[in-house]
Design an enzyme around this catalytic site. Structure first.
Site, PDB file in Angstrom:
ATOM      1  N   TYR A 131       0.837  -1.211   0.000  1.00 43.96           N
ATOM      2  CA  TYR A 131       0.000   0.000   0.000  1.00 43.96           C
ATOM      3  C   TYR A 131       0.868   1.255   0.000  1.00 43.96           C
ATOM      4  O   TYR A 131       1.896   1.295   0.676  1.00 43.96           O
ATOM      5  CB  TYR A 131      -0.899   0.003   1.242  1.00 43.96           C
ATOM      6  N   TRP A 191       1.176   5.677  -1.644  1.00 43.24           N
ATOM      7  CA  TRP A 191       0.891   6.680  -2.657  1.00 43.24           C
ATOM      8  C   TRP A 191       2.002   6.825  -3.682  1.00 43.24           C
ATOM      9  O   TRP A 191       1.782   7.378  -4.751  1.00 43.24           O
ATOM     10  CB  TRP A 191       0.698   8.044  -1.979  1.00 43.24           C
TER      11      TRP A 191
END
Ligand code: PGD
Length: 706
Positions: free
Chosen positions: A72, A74
């Site tokens: 996970y 960005w």
């Protein structure tokens, strides 16, 4: 910009591939030296040979589900070099991996909303647009406000920052419901309801109670468009404003007045994502929808509800909804996954059963963890527990531009380029432009693109062609662009530097079609209507998320409530070493804001180093007194690079101010297993004596190289 420029060649960059000494000398295996051991620099070819062999060992001996590649995070702007997509494509070509579902952003809502309104995508991407709100809305009741600091980003980047201008043009009155007064920009004229943290649901229930008692709810709307209101109405019976005043700290008379004002005006109820990033985080979202349904304005211009205005730059934006080019990831033959925020449970408890959205699932046994483009030692809760979890796998691999805490807890650290050091296509989800991201700096040290690293591993594992399809990075950009657009040509676009995308709708109202004809345009719920009571959720029998919105008190209490929200000087933990982020620090540590009354009671003044603590952990921070916080509330944003000090006389602490040493690693509920990191209960004291040095911005000790 200040962060980007300074971080480019900062000493915190990973210059060369590095391997943890214990892994290099003793081979793969569980190891509690992770995060404490030293690193040895190893030439690229050597490290890639070792890593390919280890991937092959794990998949052959334990199966591909033993590779956790949820990864996970960005990462950074750019569609092709999106690190997580690159990793998933690579792992898929070597037989698959255990993945993760949902996000730390809105993982609770993404499971809840399909049960209540049928579609999370619709609520976020088809949200009523700002121009419609500006024209029609008379009252916005903003639970969590519309925090301006969050609206400058969307995943993939964003060209035009529209939200601040939209906010400045509002003619609506705004009722700001938040423990923090600055959860709305000062340009907006707002009435502040300084609610106690984690109690918004009680306030919503009392507003609903008032509507019922005063006959202000829209019975026709509830009967035609909703199911399950009668059960909810019975539950509301004793949820009166006096009851809620004791819980929320908002006077009963103010609750009654607000309910009347909501019924008398075109009212938009908004709930930020932060409210669902909590224990029982389903409840404020569901109760907000129920309240909006009772007002009967869902589907009317400027009325109804919205979720995530101020949580991300693209909610309510008018930009085109056009899928921009992206890297195909292939198919994962492994069907194992975890809800994203259960990473520590996965590593600590292989084989253990858990509930998730009506299923009973089991954690697989994980041998190898592969992370590219995320920082779990930033984003996960209870970091001391995560450290224990990270001792369990045989091997942990991280691609990173910087020596983040995640890199420091890995066995194999491969230096990745940043967006400035490679070519890419840049665009957010509702962006106005596709940007030609030209390379503007050479790679730092020996950093390589994630793509190049995976291509080299794929070659060693005999799947080079499947992964690369014979293309260089530039050829991929051209290929992705050409499969998406013929005109203008790629060369024209690349020379122009940007392509303006066709504009989207200025005016739009969420669920207008459904309102116009609920039979022709049903919601994708079992009933086709708004489920104020969900028989499906009720049927799961979860005490922490029953069949309709309820008040569930938080399981923790303490002297102070900590709000661990998003920072305004960086994106998450990215570029914490950069100039803007560093300029925001106080006494060299993350800034903790507290109300002057709480500070006076503890002998704390602005600029002091303070210790923030609870039973899970402690961190140091720099104090700032601020009456924009309600008394009893402190605020410490996320993202300071975790800097553990194990041998301090006061006990282990993070010297830098990472609030995730304090937050609890508990799910929002058994329904969604979402992240509950927004809140924790803590105490704060002035720190006396010499404060430990912050070491997180310097590379870890490297005593040798090969
Ligand atoms: P970032 O700091 O953005 O955090 O969690 P996330 O893991 O996304 O990490 C991205 C990392 O990718 C950075 O370390 C960066 O250096 C690296 N990176 C950038 N570009 C590249 C690249 O090209 N290749 C590689 N290999 N790496 C790259 C964010 C998460 O935190 C989110 S989305 C939310 S909403 C949550 N919010 C909270 C919260 O409100 N409260 C708490 N307590 N905790 C939270 N955690 C969550």
């Amino acid at each position: 910009m200040g962060n980007l420029a300074a971080a480019l060649d900062h000493p915190s960059r990973v210059a060369r591939p590095a391997v943890r000494r214990g892994w290099l000398e003793d081979g793969p295996g569980p190891d509690d030296r992770r995060g404490r051991d030293e690193f040895v620099e190893v030439p690229w070819d050597d490290v890639l040979d070792r890593l390919a062999a280890e991937l092959d060992r794990v998949r052959t001996r334990h199966g591909n589900q033993a590779i956790f590649g949820g990864s996970y995070g960005w990462a950074s702007a750019g569609r092709f070099h999106h690190a997580q997509s690159q990793l998933h494509r690579f792992l898929n070509t070597i037989g698959g991996f255990t993945g993760s579902r949902n996000t730390y952003s809105n993982g609770t809502s993404s499971v809840l909303l399909p049960h209540v309104v049928g579609d999370m995508h619709a609520v976020l991407r088809q949200a009523s647009t700002w121009p419609t709100i500006a024209e029609h809305t008379e009252l916005i009741v903003a639970f969590g406000g519309v925090p301006e600091k969050n609206v400058f980003v969307t995943p993939g980047g964003v060209t035009v920052h529209g939200t601040p201008g939209h906010l400045a043009r509002l003619r609506a009155r705004v009722a700001l419901v938040s423990p923090l007064r600055d959860d709305l920009p000062s340009t907006v004229d707002a009435r502040w309801y300084p609610v106690r943290p984690a109690t918004d649901t009680a306030l919503m229930l009392a507003l609903a109670h008032t509507l019922v008692v005063e006959g202000l709810h829209d019975r026709e709307f509830l009967a035609r468009y909703c199911v399950g209101f009668p059960e909810f109405e019975r539950y509301l019976r004793d949820k009166d404003p006096e009851w809620a005043a004791g819980i929320t700290g908002i006077p009963a008379a103010d609750i009654v007045a607000l309910a009347r004002e909501m019924a008398a005006n075109r009212t938009l109820i908004t709930v930020t994502w932060s409210l669902q990033r909590t224990e029982h985080g389903e409840q404020p979202v569901w109760a907000g929808i129920a309240l909006a349904a009772m007002l009967g304005q869902i589907g009317l211009p400027g009325g109804g509800f919205g979720h995530g205005y101020g949580s991300m730059g693209d909610v309510g934006d008018t930009g085109p909804e056009l899928r921009v080019p992206y890297l195909p990831q292939g198919v994962n033959p492994v069907d194992e996954f975890i809800p994203v925020a259960r990473i520590a449970d996965l590593l600590l408890h292989p084989g253990r059963k858990y509930d998730y959205n009506g299923e009973v699932r089991r954690y697989p046994d994980t041998r190898l963890v592969y992370w590219a483009g995320g920082n779990p030692f930033h984003h996960h809760q209870d970091l001391n527990r995560l450290r224990r979890a990270f001792t369990r796998p045989d091997t942990i691999v991280v691609h990173e531009p910087h020596w983040t805490a995640t890199a420091r807890h890995a066995d194999v650290v491969l230096p990745a380029t940043t967006a400035l050091e490679r070519e890419d296509l840049g665009s957010g989800r509702r962006d106005t432009h596709l940007i030609a991201m030209h390379r503007i700096a050479p790679p730092a040290g020996e950093a390589r693109d994630d793509y190049t690293i995976f291509a080299a591993l794929a070659a060693r594992l005999g799947v080079a062609e499947a992964f690369t399809e014979g293309r260089s990075p530039r050829e991929w950009l051209e290929h992705l662009y050409r499969s998406w657009r013929e005109e203008p040509t790629f060369d024209r676009f690349w020379a122009d530097g940007e392509l303006r995308l066709p504009p989207g709708r200025e005016h739009h109202t969420l669920f207008a079609d459904f309102r116009a004809d609920p039979v022709a345009h049903p919601l994708r719920t079992p009933s086709g209507r708004i489920e104020i009571t969900s028989a499906t959720v009720a049927g799961f029998g979860y005490p922490d998320c029953p069949g309709h919105p309820v008040w569930l008190p938080p399981s923790e209490s303490g002297p102070l409530w900590l709000i661990a929200n998003q920072p305004h000087t960086r994106l998450h933990s990215q570029l914490d070493a950069g100039d803007v982020s560093q300029a925001g620090k106080v006494a060299g540590r993350e800034r903790l804001r507290l109300n002057p009354a709480d500070a006076a009671a503890r002998g704390i003044t602005t600029g002091d180093v303070v210790r923030v603590f609870n039973t899970r952990g402690a961190c140091l921070a720099g104090a700032v007194l601020d009456d924009a916080l309600r008394p009893g509330v402190v605020q410490l944003p996320t993202g300071a690079w975790f800097d553990p000090v194990e041998d301090h006389p006061t006990g282990p602490l993070c010297a830098h101010g990472n609030p995730n040493v304090l937050t609890a690693d508990i799910p929002s509920s058994r329904l969604s297993q979402g992240c509950a990191g927004q809140h924790a209960t803590v105490d704060v004291e002035r720190f006396t004596g010499p404060a430990p040095r912050v070491r997180a911005l310097h590379p870890p000790l490297r005593k040798g190289s090969r």
